[in-house]
Design an enzyme around this catalytic site. Structure first.
Site, PDB file in Angstrom:
ATOM      1  N   GLU A 232       3.689  -1.035  12.423  1.00  0.00           N
ATOM      2  CA  GLU A 232       2.571  -1.770  11.832  1.00  0.00           C
ATOM      3  C   GLU A 232       2.557  -3.235  12.270  1.00  0.00           C
ATOM      4  O   GLU A 232       1.517  -3.887  12.219  1.00  0.00           O
ATOM      5  CB  GLU A 232       2.630  -1.682  10.306  1.00  0.00           C
ATOM      6  CG  GLU A 232       2.299  -0.310   9.744  1.00  0.00           C
ATOM      7  CD  GLU A 232       0.860   0.098  10.002  1.00  0.00           C
ATOM      8  OE1 GLU A 232      -0.037  -0.726   9.788  1.00  0.00           O
ATOM      9  OE2 GLU A 232       0.638   1.242  10.438  1.00  0.00           O
TER      10      GLU A 232
ATOM     11  N   LYS B 263       0.835  -1.201   0.000  1.00  0.00           N
ATOM     12  CA  LYS B 263       0.000   0.000   0.000  1.00  0.00           C
ATOM     13  C   LYS B 263       0.866   1.247   0.000  1.00  0.00           C
ATOM     14  O   LYS B 263       0.608   2.211  -0.732  1.00  0.00           O
ATOM     15  CB  LYS B 263      -0.906   0.021   1.227  1.00  0.00           C
ATOM     16  CG  LYS B 263      -1.704   1.310   1.385  1.00  0.00           C
ATOM     17  CD  LYS B 263      -2.155   1.553   2.793  1.00  0.00           C
ATOM     18  CE  LYS B 263      -1.007   2.030   3.683  1.00  0.00           C
ATOM     19  NZ  LYS B 263      -1.456   2.417   5.035  1.00  0.00           N
TER      20      LYS B 263
ATOM     21  N   ARG C  63      -5.154  -4.115  11.215  1.00  0.00           N
ATOM     22  CA  ARG C  63      -4.094  -4.789  11.983  1.00  0.00           C
ATOM     23  C   ARG C  63      -4.653  -5.524  13.197  1.00  0.00           C
ATOM     24  O   ARG C  63      -4.060  -6.514  13.654  1.00  0.00           O
ATOM     25  CB  ARG C  63      -3.038  -3.780  12.424  1.00  0.00           C
ATOM     26  CG  ARG C  63      -2.383  -3.015  11.282  1.00  0.00           C
ATOM     27  CD  ARG C  63      -1.659  -3.916  10.310  1.00  0.00           C
ATOM     28  NE  ARG C  63      -1.073  -3.141   9.225  1.00  0.00           N
ATOM     29  CZ  ARG C  63      -0.693  -3.638   8.062  1.00  0.00           C
ATOM     30  NH1 ARG C  63      -0.838  -4.928   7.805  1.00  0.00           N
ATOM     31  NH2 ARG C  63      -0.170  -2.866   7.135  1.00  0.00           N
TER      32      ARG C  63
ATOM     33  N   ARG D   1      -4.495   1.678  19.120  1.00  0.00           N
ATOM     34  CA  ARG D   1      -4.086   0.271  19.087  1.00  0.00           C
ATOM     35  C   ARG D   1      -3.617  -0.239  20.445  1.00  0.00           C
ATOM     36  O   ARG D   1      -3.828  -1.419  20.770  1.00  0.00           O
ATOM     37  CB  ARG D   1      -2.998   0.070  18.026  1.00  0.00           C
ATOM     38  CG  ARG D   1      -3.560   0.118  16.619  1.00  0.00           C
ATOM     39  CD  ARG D   1      -2.532  -0.155  15.558  1.00  0.00           C
ATOM     40  NE  ARG D   1      -3.179  -0.151  14.241  1.00  0.00           N
ATOM     41  CZ  ARG D   1      -2.529  -0.066  13.089  1.00  0.00           C
ATOM     42  NH1 ARG D   1      -1.215   0.023  13.076  1.00  0.00           N
ATOM     43  NH2 ARG D   1      -3.195  -0.067  11.947  1.00  0.00           N
TER      44      ARG D   1
ATOM     45  N   GLY E 208      -4.709   7.246   6.106  1.00  0.00           N
ATOM     46  CA  GLY E 208      -3.804   8.325   6.461  1.00  0.00           C
ATOM     47  C   GLY E 208      -2.983   8.802   5.283  1.00  0.00           C
ATOM     48  O   GLY E 208      -2.715  10.005   5.142  1.00  0.00           O
TER      49      GLY E 208
END
Length: 442
Positions: A324, A30, A400, A355, A100
């Site tokens: 990530e 990506k 994620r 997260r 983002g």
């Protein structure tokens, strides 16, 4: 921070019946696809992106460029991008979803048009950092209205050009705040010199990716380091032409994370074909932390092969450069043989969800013992049981979190995952690819 969960659909995460052994072909990156799209849009002529990622984030980026006047022709193997401009004086709306990269890479490009461009997206995007790049663009000559929020929605009033010059900002919230300025800088009248002042920039390898891709497209870019450690904290881009030409996007190594963790957790072996020997991504740091946790890896003609030893070591690690991977590494650490501490992750509180809070809440609901730190997590392994949780594993519209749940499901029978479809943000076929690995039982 309030966590909003999507409970629309649950996925039964497969459990490992034994060591998994699989050859897994990853979707394209990506990060590289969206950078290539922006560079192509800023070029003087058509460009070809081979093997682009086709997922929600890249579809949003392509849609934004079309709204800004570009033509994108899609075939089975590539995208052909022809630069363009919206009609002078026109009003354009850009949907950034929860991407983002789209929110941060496109405002500078919009400022180079002669249109009025409004940016907005999912509810969560309004909480993600964008203020520093908007203020930087104002200092460089752009006109932007955001109601004083420093957040989406905002409107860029394009003047057909951006003066450019020197700007200082705090990019500790996201490396994309730097990349979003650098990508368009060759088209600024004076180019740019941007300097970061503040806590360390997270995901620094992504800025290095931006620099390498700019140079490959013909830009003159300098990296400047003034502080301790020798890491760049300032970047200078001279004005000039861009020509992306033809590029082929490499596999997304962040999306390799759950599969590599599967080898570690089950003592199995995973091969990733086409693993790049000279990657634009943080390949080295990814394998380094997995190696410390007990995995063995090698890169050869068949790609990357990684094997688990049947033991999972707890580690103390700064994950700033590979943030990530933090969710899947936390899942692996939760079933390790000793405690782990992961730091360098404060910025992930403003990713697709908070997260750190989400991982602690959901794994602790299974009987885990995870403590939130100001910039990370402390993980003490404990037996996990799906029946201890009051409901399915929450994913909070975060791809994620789905991948972390998949890793947990390997050793937690009966784990159900809420809102798993959100994984299509970067890996539309994830659940099918995951379930097809030999050694898994539904």
């Amino acid at each position: 921070m309030h966590l909003v969960n999507n409970q629309d659909r649950t996925w039964a995460s497969p459990v490992a019946a034994g060591p998994v052994s699989a050859r897994v072909r990853l979707p394209a990156s990506k990060s590289i696809t969206n950078r290539a799209l922006v560079l192509a849009a800023l070029g003087d002529g058509p460009a070809v992106i081979g093997n682009p990622l086709r997922a929600r984030d890249t579809t949003l980026a392509a849609g934004a460029l079309r709204a800004l006047g570009c033509s994108i022709t899609e075939s089975r193997t590539d995208w052909v991008i022809t630069p363009g401009q919206p009609a002078p004086g026109s009003a354009v709306s850009v949907d950034v979803g929860n991407a983002g990269t789209v929110m941060r890479f496109l405002p500078a490009l919009a400022a180079l048009t002669s249109a009025t461009v409004t940016f907005d997206g999912d509810e969560r995007i309004r909480l993600r950092p964008i203020g520093p790049i908007l203020e930087a663009l104002r200092q460089l000559g752009a006109r932007i209205e955001d109601g004083g929020r420093g957040a989406a929605p905002f409107t860029v009033h394009g003047r057909g050009a951006v003066r450019g010059g020197t700007v200082v900002l705090d990019a500790s919230g996201s490396s994309q705040l730097i990349s979003g300025l650098l990508l368009a800088a060759p088209r600024f009248d004076e180019g740019i010199e941007v300097r970061h002042e503040g806590p360390p920039v997270p995901s620094a390898p992504h800025i290095a990716m931006t620099v390498r891709m700019l140079r490959a497209a013909g830009a003159a870019v300098e990296e400047l380091a003034s502080g301790a450690g020798g890491r760049p904290d300032a970047w200078r881009v001279r004005p000039g032409r861009l020509d992306l030409g033809s590029v082929t996007v490499e596999p997304d190594l962040s999306n390799a994370g759950p599969f590599l963790a599967a080898a570690l957790v089950t003592g199995g072996t995973i091969t990733i074909p086409d693993w790049p020997r000279d990657s634009l991504q943080a390949a080295g740091p990814i394998l380094e932390v997995l190696g410390r946790m007990g995995a063995r890896s090698s890169v050869g003609p068949d790609g990357l092969t990684i094997s688990g030893t049947g033991r999972i070591h707890g580690v103390t690690a700064d994950l700033r450069d590979v943030a990530e991977l933090a969710p899947v590494l936390t899942a692996a650490a939760a079933v390790a043989e000793s405690p782990s501490v992961f730091t360098g992750l404060a910025h992930t509180r403003t990713h697709e969800t908070d997260r750190l809070a989400a991982l602690a809440k959901e794994i602790n609901a299974l009987g885990g013992d995870i403590t939130e730190l100001p910039d990370g997590l402390r993980i003490r392994p404990r037996p996990l049981r799906a029946e201890d949780s009051p409901g399915p594993f929450g994913t909070y519209d975060d791809h994620r979190m789905v991948m972390a749940a998949a890793v947990l499901g390997l050793t937690v029978p009966g784990l159900r995952v809420a809102g798993a479809d959100t994984v299509a943000k970067t890996f539309p076929d994830f659940m099918d690819v995951w379930a097809s690995m030999p050694g898994l039982a539904p």
